[in-house]
Write an enzyme that holds these catalytic residues in place. Structure first.
Site, PDB file in Angstrom:
ATOM      1  N   SER A   1      -4.413  26.574  32.406  1.00  0.00           N
ATOM      2  CA  SER A   1      -5.222  26.571  31.186  1.00  0.00           C
ATOM      3  C   SER A   1      -5.908  27.909  30.959  1.00  0.00           C
ATOM      4  CB  SER A   1      -6.289  25.468  31.266  1.00  0.00           C
ATOM      5  OG  SER A   1      -7.149  25.698  32.372  1.00  0.00           O
TER       6      SER A   1
ATOM      7  N   HIS B   1       0.977  23.685  28.359  1.00  0.00           N
ATOM      8  CA  HIS B   1      -0.416  23.338  28.627  1.00  0.00           C
ATOM      9  C   HIS B   1      -0.737  21.970  28.029  1.00  0.00           C
ATOM     10  CE1 HIS B   1      -4.960  23.989  27.980  1.00  0.00           C
ATOM     11  NE2 HIS B   1      -4.733  23.491  29.184  1.00  0.00           N
TER      12      HIS B   1
ATOM     13  N   GLU C   1       0.347  22.608  24.119  1.00  0.00           N
ATOM     14  CA  GLU C   1       0.507  24.011  23.764  1.00  0.00           C
ATOM     15  C   GLU C   1       1.734  24.560  24.506  1.00  0.00           C
ATOM     16  OE1 GLU C   1      -4.020  25.547  22.894  1.00  0.00           O
ATOM     17  OE2 GLU C   1      -3.355  25.475  24.987  1.00  0.00           O
TER      18      GLU C   1
ATOM     19  N   ASN D   1      -8.501  26.663  24.336  1.00  0.00           N
ATOM     20  CA  ASN D   1      -9.534  27.240  25.208  1.00  0.00           C
ATOM     21  C   ASN D   1     -10.000  28.615  24.738  1.00  0.00           C
ATOM     22  OD1 ASN D   1      -9.744  25.057  26.877  1.00  0.00           O
ATOM     23  ND2 ASN D   1      -8.262  25.790  28.366  1.00  0.00           N
TER      24      ASN D   1
END
Length: 310
Positions: free
Chosen positions: A144, A165, A177, A215
């Site tokens: 991540s 991800h 992702e 993120n």
């Protein structure tokens, strides 16, 4: 001319085969993320091998997956309990456990790594896997926060390397992702996108940028909230309330920080700061550093920005 046509046909055939070839998946790591990835892959008809260090760890993960599948079956087969039992049994039948990663990747079409967020450990693992996996095997990391390219350079298959991800809890969260590095081939990328859709996820694609999409936006937002608190602009409670009622967020930034873990938040922002020291959004937070040093990591320790009853 006929020879050229034959080569082109063979090339197209190889491309199509590679894109459709993900049937056998090996997941390295059986923690929350690894077990979740293994579950959704097995649910969707893939043969899955889960790898971890000991049989004890693997049996615990297997039990966790079976319980999760039972919850899925109860909802999915509410009017057909027998169908639910068959669903769980058949899914579990596609799951295999192993402690030897070298053997586990021997017939893998896709390897997904979901181990500790440590670059050197991931590089060592992928270097080992690269020597033992078939040439067609695609490698993917579930990291991540770490750059995919930095992990991929430990192998000789950069064209068959990407990021997948997933989000926790994997069986519930719909987003995936899919990350490509400059060397990722179109065949590999299309295979990863296809795999994501096959396991029931909504896929979004992103370049190998820090934190990818979610993120990359989320962590600076959380850290900026801490900076507001450090400056005395507003209280923890008021910042959380404002973002929930004013922006429609389900959780405020401090509630989210406590849920994720202050140590995890610090680890990610520190890693980005180390790689991009001049970036203003990646600067460390003295308050966050202090709380982590005091062992106040959020919900898992009973106290972070809030106090949580155990």
């Amino acid at each position: 001319m006929a020879f050229a046509a034959k080569i082109i046909t063979r090339s197209l055939s190889t491309s199509a085969t590679r894109q459709a070839a993900i049937k056998h998946v090996t997941v390295i790591g059986s923690g929350l993320m690894g077990a979740g990835i293994a579950q959704v892959a097995a649910q969707s008809g893939h043969t899955v091998t889960v790898v971890d260090m000991t049989d004890e760890i693997l049996q615990k993960a297997k039990g966790s997956i079976q319980k999760s599948l039972a919850r899925v079956a109860k909802k999915k087969f509410a009017d057909d309990p027998s169908g639910g039992e068959t669903f769980v049994k058949e899914t579990m039948g596609r799951l295999h456990m192993a402690t030897d990663p070298k053997q586990a990747v021997g017939s893998a079409d896709l390897v997904v790594e979901a181990i500790v967020e440590n670059l050197e450990i991931k590089q060592t693992l992928f270097s080992l896997l690269d020597e033992n996996a078939p040439p067609h095997t695609i490698f993917a990391s579930n990291t991540s926060s770490l750059p995919i390219h930095d992990i991929a350079i430990s192998t000789k298959r950069l064209d068959r390397f990407g990021g997948l991800h997933f989000f926790n809890p994997v069986p519930v969260m719909k987003l995936l992702e899919v990350i490509r590095i400059p060397e990722t081939s179109d065949d590999t990328f299309n295979s990863l996108m296809g795999f994501g859709k096959a396991v029931g996820k909504v896929t979004v694609q992103c370049k190998d940028t820090p934190g990818f999409i979610v993120n990359r936006l989320l962590l600076p937002y959380m850290i900026e909230s801490v900076r507001m608190l450090e400056r005395g602009d507003a209280s923890v409670r008021d910042i959380d309330t404002a973002m929930k009622l004013g922006a429609g967020y389900p959780m405020g930034p401090f509630e989210l920080c406590d849920y994720v873990g202050l140590d995890t938040t610090k680890f990610i922002i520190d890693g980005w700061h180390k790689k991009h020291p001049e970036h203003p959004l990646f600067q460390p937070s003295p308050m966050l550093d202090k709380l982590v040093a005091e062992g106040k990591l959020g919900m898992k320790t009973g106290e972070g920005f809030y106090k949580h009853g155990k």
